[in-house]
Design a protein around this motif. Sequence first.
Motif, PDB file in Angstrom:
ATOM      1  N   TRP A  95       0.828  -1.203   0.000  1.00 37.66           N
ATOM      2  CA  TRP A  95       0.000   0.000   0.000  1.00 37.66           C
ATOM      3  C   TRP A  95       0.871   1.264   0.000  1.00 37.66           C
ATOM      4  N   ILE A  96       1.909   1.266   0.843  1.00 35.35           N
ATOM      5  CA  ILE A  96       2.770   2.446   0.934  1.00 35.35           C
ATOM      6  C   ILE A  96       3.465   2.692  -0.406  1.00 35.35           C
ATOM      7  N   LEU A  97       3.893   1.633  -1.050  1.00 33.41           N
ATOM      8  CA  LEU A  97       4.503   1.805  -2.381  1.00 33.41           C
ATOM      9  C   LEU A  97       3.488   2.416  -3.341  1.00 33.41           C
ATOM     10  N   GLY A  98       2.240   2.028  -3.198  1.00 32.29           N
ATOM     11  CA  GLY A  98       1.191   2.600  -4.043  1.00 32.29           C
ATOM     12  C   GLY A  98       1.037   4.093  -3.809  1.00 32.29           C
ATOM     13  N   VAL A  99       1.020   4.504  -2.541  1.00 35.26           N
ATOM     14  CA  VAL A  99       0.882   5.930  -2.243  1.00 35.26           C
ATOM     15  C   VAL A  99       2.082   6.690  -2.818  1.00 35.26           C
ATOM     16  N   LEU A 100       3.253   6.063  -2.759  1.00 41.66           N
ATOM     17  CA  LEU A 100       4.458   6.675  -3.322  1.00 41.66           C
ATOM     18  C   LEU A 100       4.297   6.866  -4.837  1.00 41.66           C
ATOM     19  N   ILE A 101       3.759   5.876  -5.504  1.00 35.13           N
ATOM     20  CA  ILE A 101       3.511   5.989  -6.940  1.00 35.13           C
ATOM     21  C   ILE A 101       2.573   7.161  -7.208  1.00 35.13           C
ATOM     22  N   PHE A 102       1.534   7.255  -6.383  1.00 32.69           N
ATOM     23  CA  PHE A 102       0.557   8.325  -6.542  1.00 32.69           C
ATOM     24  C   PHE A 102       1.243   9.697  -6.415  1.00 32.69           C
ATOM     25  N   LEU A 103       2.108   9.844  -5.417  1.00 31.08           N
ATOM     26  CA  LEU A 103       2.841  11.101  -5.239  1.00 31.08           C
ATOM     27  C   LEU A 103       3.713  11.407  -6.459  1.00 31.08           C
ATOM     28  N   LEU A 104       4.426  10.406  -6.932  1.00 33.55           N
ATOM     29  CA  LEU A 104       5.292  10.608  -8.097  1.00 33.55           C
ATOM     30  C   LEU A 104       4.469  10.979  -9.328  1.00 33.55           C
ATOM     31  N   MET A 105       3.302  10.362  -9.441  1.00 28.41           N
ATOM     32  CA  MET A 105       2.413  10.695 -10.569  1.00 28.41           C
ATOM     33  C   MET A 105       1.977  12.142 -10.515  1.00 28.41           C
ATOM     34  N   GLY A 112      -1.088  26.751   7.088  1.00 29.45           N
ATOM     35  CA  GLY A 112      -2.048  25.730   7.506  1.00 29.45           C
ATOM     36  C   GLY A 112      -2.630  25.010   6.305  1.00 29.45           C
ATOM     37  N   GLY A 113      -2.956  25.778   5.270  1.00 30.33           N
ATOM     38  CA  GLY A 113      -3.526  25.190   4.060  1.00 30.33           C
ATOM     39  C   GLY A 113      -2.557  24.231   3.403  1.00 30.33           C
ATOM     40  N   VAL A 114      -1.310  24.654   3.300  1.00 36.04           N
ATOM     41  CA  VAL A 114      -0.301  23.797   2.670  1.00 36.04           C
ATOM     42  C   VAL A 114      -0.142  22.509   3.467  1.00 36.04           C
ATOM     43  N   LEU A 115      -0.092  22.641   4.799  1.00 33.92           N
ATOM     44  CA  LEU A 115       0.067  21.447   5.634  1.00 33.92           C
ATOM     45  C   LEU A 115      -1.144  20.528   5.508  1.00 33.92           C
ATOM     46  N   ALA A 116      -2.353  21.123   5.461  1.00 36.99           N
ATOM     47  CA  ALA A 116      -3.558  20.303   5.322  1.00 36.99           C
ATOM     48  C   ALA A 116      -3.536  19.563   3.995  1.00 36.99           C
ATOM     49  N   MET A 117      -3.097  20.262   2.932  1.00 36.20           N
ATOM     50  CA  MET A 117      -3.082  19.636   1.615  1.00 36.20           C
ATOM     51  C   MET A 117      -2.123  18.450   1.593  1.00 36.20           C
ATOM     52  N   PHE A 118      -0.899  18.672   2.089  1.00 41.67           N
ATOM     53  CA  PHE A 118       0.047  17.561   2.120  1.00 41.67           C
ATOM     54  C   PHE A 118      -0.423  16.489   3.104  1.00 41.67           C
ATOM     55  N   GLY A 119      -1.077  16.956   4.186  1.00 45.22           N
ATOM     56  CA  GLY A 119      -1.580  16.009   5.172  1.00 45.22           C
ATOM     57  C   GLY A 119      -2.615  15.064   4.578  1.00 45.22           C
ATOM     58  N   ALA A 120      -3.409  15.589   3.629  1.00 39.07           N
ATOM     59  CA  ALA A 120      -4.459  14.765   3.016  1.00 39.07           C
ATOM     60  C   ALA A 120      -3.850  13.576   2.293  1.00 39.07           C
ATOM     61  N   ILE A 121      -2.619  13.732   1.801  1.00 37.17           N
ATOM     62  CA  ILE A 121      -1.959  12.601   1.152  1.00 37.17           C
ATOM     63  C   ILE A 121      -1.156  11.814   2.177  1.00 37.17           C
ATOM     64  N   ALA A 122      -0.493  12.549   3.082  1.00 43.25           N
ATOM     65  CA  ALA A 122       0.372  11.887   4.063  1.00 43.25           C
ATOM     66  C   ALA A 122      -0.414  10.902   4.924  1.00 43.25           C
ATOM     67  N   VAL A 123      -1.673  11.250   5.198  1.00 38.68           N
ATOM     68  CA  VAL A 123      -2.477  10.392   6.071  1.00 38.68           C
ATOM     69  C   VAL A 123      -2.643   9.004   5.445  1.00 38.68           C
ATOM     70  N   MET A 124      -2.564   8.957   4.102  1.00 36.13           N
ATOM     71  CA  MET A 124      -2.690   7.669   3.422  1.00 36.13           C
ATOM     72  C   MET A 124      -1.528   6.729   3.792  1.00 36.13           C
ATOM     73  N   PHE A 125      -0.357   7.324   4.046  1.00 38.32           N
ATOM     74  CA  PHE A 125       0.805   6.494   4.366  1.00 38.32           C
ATOM     75  C   PHE A 125       0.604   5.727   5.676  1.00 38.32           C
ATOM     76  N   ILE A 126      -0.081   6.355   6.641  1.00 38.01           N
ATOM     77  CA  ILE A 126      -0.220   5.691   7.943  1.00 38.01           C
ATOM     78  C   ILE A 126      -1.582   5.026   8.109  1.00 38.01           C
ATOM     79  N   LEU A 127      -2.371   5.060   7.038  1.00 37.61           N
ATOM     80  CA  LEU A 127      -3.702   4.445   7.117  1.00 37.61           C
ATOM     81  C   LEU A 127      -3.691   3.012   7.655  1.00 37.61           C
ATOM     82  N   PRO A 128      -2.732   2.150   7.243  1.00 35.11           N
ATOM     83  CA  PRO A 128      -2.765   0.768   7.750  1.00 35.11           C
ATOM     84  C   PRO A 128      -2.778   0.701   9.262  1.00 35.11           C
ATOM     85  N   TRP A 129      -2.252   1.731   9.939  1.00 42.37           N
ATOM     86  CA  TRP A 129      -2.209   1.699  11.398  1.00 42.37           C
ATOM     87  C   TRP A 129      -3.318   2.547  12.021  1.00 42.37           C
TER      88      TRP A 129
END
Lengths: 288, 404
Positions: free
Chosen positions: B128-138, B306-323
Amino acid sequence: MFTQTKSRVRTFLAAATLAIGAVAAATPALASGDVVHIERQKWSFSGAFGTYDKAQLQRGFKVYKEVCSACHGMGLVSFRNLVQSGGPEFSEAQVKALIKEAGYETLDGPNDQGEMFKRPSRLSDRLPSPFPNPEAARAANNGAYPPDFSMIAKARAVAGSYPGSFLVDGLTLYAEHGPDYIYNLITGYKDAPKGHECADGLNYNDKFLSGTCIAMAAPISDDQVTYEDGSKQTVDQYARDVSAFLNWAAEPKLNERKQIGFLTLLFLTVLAGLLYLTTRKLWSGIKH
Amino acid sequence: MAGHSTYQPQNAIAKWLERRLPIISMMHGQAVAFPTPRNLNYFWTFGAIAMFMLITMILTGIVLVMHYTPHTSLAFNSVEHIMRDVNYGWLIRNLHQNGASLFFIAVYMHILRGLYFGSYKEPREVLWILGVLIFLLMMATAFMGYVLPWGQMSFWGATVITNLFSAFPIVGDPVVSWLWGGFSVDNPTLNRFFALHYLLPFMILGVVVLHIWALHVSGNGNPTGVEVKSEQDTLPFHPYYTIKDLFAVAVFFIFFLIFVFYMPMFFNHPDNNIEANPLVTPAHIVPEWYFLPFYAILRAVPDKLGGVLAMFGAIAVMFILPWLDTSKIRSMTYRPIAKVFFWLFVVACVALGYLGAAPAEGLYVVFSRIFMAIYFGYFVFLFVIGLVEKPKPLPNSITESVLS
Ligand code: HEM
């Protein structure tokens, strides 16, 4: 328990739909300031099988050459494009005669004296622009810049005026917003209503995308351009023809694109059909 | 790795190769004999579809580069040269341009599949984490690709997005001019974006290889979320899934090509048909549609940082979703309450996409905040509900579920 959850799912979905609906409904109210209403027109080149009407493109070119080219350039289009298939399809002789007759010249050089010189245009040359640079164009037009026409039909594609209209456009393959806009603009001149008068040098036109006052005066009037094929010589007809011509200038490969597209999609549909049958055969008798 | 293979080299050359580099038996094990759950539905075809899209992007991209010129004074016209003069250049360009959008559609479906069926859970966290990484690179690739034709939206989109980094205190401004290679988006920016736009797709390809490696270690998940227990639960990948995937790819390509041939400008902004002009700001600067939900989140927060952090956070949260998701049950099919919230999350994503294209004012901002709360709330909810919910009874095995 199960039915209870199901109805809860429905309640939530309904709530969500309502929320989106509220957002959508709020849209026109909020953005009404800059919504321009563009009447859609019928175009020979719309839809999956539409192609350009050669005679119409020839008329449109005539309008462009005799009227609009005084102010608007068309820097990405070459004389040879006027000959190519899928366009106005003039003969080579016709275009050469036209260059001679209109006295089109292209800047060339430097020659062996190190000087730039003008020579009669050739088929391979771009259509010459009326002004040497945008500054000169502005200077001659009260500070307003008459945009280049090579891409105008693609650069002024106004989306529908209601939210989600892009979905309807997608389902109906509608891609003619650009020529719709140009037609509406050219036929949209009228007297300014009270309280909306334009400053000196500007003209009222409520189809104009960037405000209701445009620096271009109504560019064409009835009977200004003579049509040899008996078509009506009205502003309405001129506007239609020149819009179609400008769409060709922006999308010169449209005919070829739709033709190849049809064959490709036909092939793919057959392929998908065969793959579907193969999949079904393969999986029949396998519980999954 | 080659553990599933039943391949026996038949001829002399294959035998010779097998002793030196067992690549044929490895491919056989990975792509032919590979045991795959028998109950996968069509949501499991989007991986194959995304793979075909990636290959399409790389092939068309390489041909485009043969005719494209990365210079601010030439880029726009070189793309028009491709459209007008290069043989079938219009086709290659339309494929590449619309391909980016269709690639994102495929990947979004792929991600939603993962969210619904809990594909991110043990033992597939790394996958899953590799997938999120692909998404970021895309996202990075598409963002920089959009700059290359050097239209008005290319230029102003690049200006707005790179400027976001200036929100960070102290390092912000230096970072922005470092990204630009100057004091505004200009030729150095275009050149480095071009270099990176060529590089990143191959990095994506590399991460995709890891992604598939990880997949073939843990095996596919499936709609029941009950792991494979016996050979009965599976079918060999070929021919069952090769043919089914190819069918799905063909259908998806029909959808894709309808845009390419009939509505090539559908996903594009009209202003990008005007050459970039640093002196004229467009009335509305909008990113491509696939960034809109994140753009809406960015603008929903009143504070820039805050906006920038929220935006990156919206993707970053995917990395820790399994936990974050505390439930052991993978599939939403057996989690009646969580399922409702899953759909609410989907609604929020769509609504945010809509709001990202609207002006950032009045009610739009209010709605953006509500849907942003739902977006992030979903992850909090997954944490809590997993501790208290009472799932529906699971089938004992895949075979049992398909027989019932
Ligand atoms: C992950 C895969 C890729 C994605 C998502 C992607 C995305 C994009 C996007 C959104 C554009 C702007 C299209 C437009 O407005 O015309 C673009 C342009 C471009 N891309 Fe890519 N791209 C990918 C792979 C590649 C590769 C592998 C190459 C070359 C090796 C490449 C070369 C180019 C070039 C030369 C342009 C500018 C020409 C044009 O605008 O049509 N791309 N890309």
